[in-house]
Write a protein that holds these residues in place. Sequence first.
Motif, short mmCIF file in Angstrom:
data_model
loop_
_atom_site.label_atom_id
_atom_site.label_comp_id
_atom_site.label_asym_id
_atom_site.label_seq_id
_atom_site.Cartn_x
_atom_site.Cartn_y
_atom_site.Cartn_z
N UNK A 156 0.75 -1.49 0.15
CA UNK A 156 0.04 0.02 0.05
C UNK A 156 0.83 1.32 0.06
N UNK A 157 2.10 1.28 0.71
CA UNK A 157 2.87 2.32 0.79
C UNK A 157 3.68 2.72 -0.56
N UNK A 158 3.72 1.64 -1.23
CA UNK A 158 4.62 1.47 -2.45
C UNK A 158 3.57 1.94 -3.80
N UNK A 159 2.40 1.33 -3.68
CA UNK A 159 1.52 1.78 -4.77
C UNK A 159 0.32 2.70 -4.64
N UNK A 160 0.10 2.98 -3.17
CA UNK A 160 -0.85 3.93 -2.99
C UNK A 160 -2.32 3.16 -3.03
N UNK A 161 -2.22 1.95 -3.27
CA UNK A 161 -3.54 1.28 -3.39
C UNK A 161 -4.13 1.02 -2.13
N UNK A 162 -5.76 1.13 -1.93
CA UNK A 162 -6.26 0.99 -0.57
C UNK A 162 -6.55 -0.52 -0.15
N UNK A 163 -6.51 -1.22 -1.21
CA UNK A 163 -6.80 -2.86 -1.19
C UNK A 163 -5.34 -3.69 -0.93
N UNK A 164 -5.51 -4.78 -0.17
CA UNK A 164 -4.44 -5.54 0.05
C UNK A 164 -4.02 -6.33 -1.39
N UNK A 165 -2.86 -6.74 -1.70
CA UNK A 165 -2.69 -7.30 -3.07
C UNK A 165 -3.25 -8.70 -2.87
N UNK A 166 -3.47 -9.04 -4.30
CA UNK A 166 -3.81 -10.45 -4.40
C UNK A 166 -2.96 -11.63 -3.89
N UNK A 167 -1.52 -11.31 -4.43
CA UNK A 167 -0.58 -12.38 -4.01
C UNK A 167 0.76 -11.65 -3.95
N UNK A 168 1.80 -12.17 -3.48
CA UNK A 168 3.21 -11.59 -3.58
C UNK A 168 4.13 -12.57 -3.99
N UNK A 169 5.23 -12.20 -4.61
CA UNK A 169 6.46 -12.86 -4.85
C UNK A 169 7.63 -12.28 -4.11
N UNK A 170 8.38 -13.07 -3.47
CA UNK A 170 9.72 -12.38 -2.61
C UNK A 170 10.76 -13.56 -2.81
N UNK A 171 11.71 -13.06 -3.56
CA UNK A 171 12.87 -14.06 -3.77
C UNK A 171 14.20 -13.27 -3.72
N UNK A 172 15.09 -14.12 -3.49
CA UNK A 172 16.63 -13.47 -3.69
C UNK A 172 17.42 -14.45 -4.48
N UNK A 173 18.19 -13.83 -5.15
CA UNK A 173 18.96 -14.53 -6.29
C UNK A 173 20.41 -14.05 -6.34
N UNK A 174 21.39 -15.29 -6.48
CA UNK A 174 22.79 -14.90 -6.30
C UNK A 174 23.45 -15.05 -7.63
N UNK A 195 4.25 -7.94 -6.38
CA UNK A 195 2.77 -7.95 -6.02
C UNK A 195 2.03 -8.30 -7.07
N UNK A 196 1.12 -9.09 -6.96
CA UNK A 196 0.01 -9.26 -7.95
C UNK A 196 -1.08 -8.27 -7.40
N UNK A 197 -1.64 -7.14 -7.80
CA UNK A 197 -2.52 -6.25 -7.69
C UNK A 197 -4.10 -7.03 -7.42
N UNK A 198 -5.01 -6.99 -6.66
CA UNK A 198 -6.27 -7.40 -6.64
C UNK A 198 -7.21 -6.51 -7.22
N UNK A 199 -6.80 -5.61 -8.24
CA UNK A 199 -7.42 -4.78 -9.13
C UNK A 199 -6.78 -4.93 -10.54
N UNK A 200 -8.00 -4.87 -11.46
CA UNK A 200 -7.08 -4.80 -12.85
C UNK A 200 -6.56 -3.28 -13.39
N UNK A 201 -5.77 -3.32 -14.17
CA UNK A 201 -5.29 -2.26 -14.73
C UNK A 201 -5.88 -1.99 -16.17
N UNK A 202 -5.94 -0.87 -16.69
CA UNK A 202 -6.47 -0.65 -17.91
C UNK A 202 -5.23 -0.44 -18.84
N UNK A 203 -4.60 -1.62 -19.01
CA UNK A 203 -3.30 -1.59 -19.73
C UNK A 203 -3.37 -1.15 -21.13
N UNK A 204 -4.46 -1.43 -21.69
CA UNK A 204 -4.62 -1.11 -23.00
C UNK A 204 -5.60 0.16 -23.48
N UNK A 205 -5.51 0.99 -22.22
CA UNK A 205 -6.23 2.34 -22.09
C UNK A 205 -5.27 3.21 -21.62
#
Length: 492
Positions: free
Chosen positions: A264-282, A292-302
Amino acid sequence: MAEAGKKPRQFRAEVRKVLHILTNSLYTNREIFLRELISNASDALDKLRFRVNRGESPKLPDLPLEIRITLDKDAKTLTIADTGLGMTAEELSENLGTIAKSGSEQFLADIAAENAAKAKSGNGRADDSAEGEEAVADAANIIGRFGVGFYSIFMVANKVAVTSRPAFGDDDAAHTWTSDGLGTYTVAQSDEAEPARGTVIKAWLKDDAVEFLEKFRVESAIRKHSAFVPFPVFVDGEQANTQPALWREPKFSITKEQYAAFYKALTYDSADPLDELHFSVDAPVQFNALLFIPDSAQDFFGSDRDFWGLDLYARRVLIQHRNKELIPEYLAFLKGVVDTEDLPLNISRETLQENVVLRKISQVIVKQTLNHLEKLARDDAEKYSAFWRLHGKVFKLGYHDFANRERITALLRFNSSSLADAEALTSLDGYMERAPEGQKTFWFVAAPNREAARLNPHMERFRQKGIEVLYLFEPIDEFVMDGLGRYKEWEF
C-alpha cells in the motif's frame, strides 16, 4: 613510453568549469542532491558500524546511528548531520577538495587489500578468512563509488560548510571545510561543539531553491529516493523513512500484514494485494525482489498504457521508477521492487550504462513469476481464477515470448461450451483430457459474449458430434490463437 625529447605533461583542470559541469549538467533533477547527501551520510554510518563490528571502539559509543535534517527558513539554511565515521582535517581536504576522489571507494579498496594481505601471509586462521568474507559482504552496502555526489549540493546552494569530527583516533578536534562551489575552499579548526561525532553539512540555499526549506518537500524527496536507507532519517525531529526494506528481510519472518502495508505504501492502493512473490538470487546476477499481483485490474490497453514497470534500486537507493526493462509487457500487472548490487550506473546514478544486467534480471523474474503462477494454478485454482479475471487479458500477450511459449500456453484459461457454469474457466490441458479419442484440434469460436457464441450457426454441428468449443470474448484472443499455432502437437 614518451618519445625521445618529449617531456610528459600533466593535464590541467579548470576547477571552476569542472564544478560548473558537475552541478549544472550532471544531474537532471535538483532534488537528487538530497539523495546524494543522505547516501553519503548512510555510508559514513555504515563505515562506523563496520569498524565497530571488527572490535574497534568509537568515541561516544552510545550515540545512536542516525541522520538528521534541519530546516531554517529565516536563515535559508538546510543542515544534514550524521553520527558516523567523521573526517580529520586532512580527510576533509582529500575527500572534498579533490573532485572524483571517493572515500567509499578507498575504504573498500583498503578492506580488499587487508584481506589479500592476510591470505598471502598464509598464517591466518580459517575463522579469520570467514570474518574477512563477512566484512566484505558488510561493506558491500556502502553506496558511494564516484566521489562526485557531494558536489550536487551546489545546484541549490551558494555556500556550503562541512564540519566533521572523527569517530576514531587521537584527534578530538572538529574541522570545517567551506566553499562557494566556484573553485576554492578553506579548511579550519572549528570551535563548535557539534558534531560530537560524525559530520554536519550546512548549506545556504539559493533564492530559487527555497522550496527545499519546506518540510513536506524534503520528506517527499526522501520517500521517493531514500526511503529504505538502513538508518533513520529525521526531518525537523520527525522520522521520514519509517518503511523497512522488506525485500532484504527473510521471507519466513514477514507477515501478510507487513507485505500488505508495504504494498500500500509503494502503490498507494487501498486494497491488499492478491498475492506476492519474494525471492533472492545470487546467480547469474545478485538481486532481491519483492513483487505483488494487485487485486484490481489495470487498464493496460487504455489510460494506464505507460504506467507499468518495477522500481529499480541499487543498494536501497532508488535509481529508476517504473523500469520497463525488468519485465516483459505480459507481466505488466506486476508491482514491486528490485534491488541489486551489480548494477553498472553512470556517474550521476540517474541512468544506466548498459542493460545486460537488466536482461539477466528480467529472465530470472520471468522464470520465477511463471513458477509462481504454475504453483498457484495447481494448488489454489480459485485464486488463480481470480488472477486470470483481473490480469488474463495482459498475460495473453505472452504468446510473443517464444522461449516460454509452452509454459505460458499451459497457463491460459478460456470459457467453454462444456462448462455449465458461465463463469467457469478451463485450461487447454483440461480441454484435451475431455476430448474424444483421436481429436487433435482445439476448436474455438469468437463472439462478444457467451450467449452469442452459443447461438453461433456452427455450434449445432459441434454439439451433435460432442466436441467441446472454446469461447473467445476478447479481440486479442484470435491473435493469440494464430500466434500460438499449436500446443503439444494439437492445432488451433
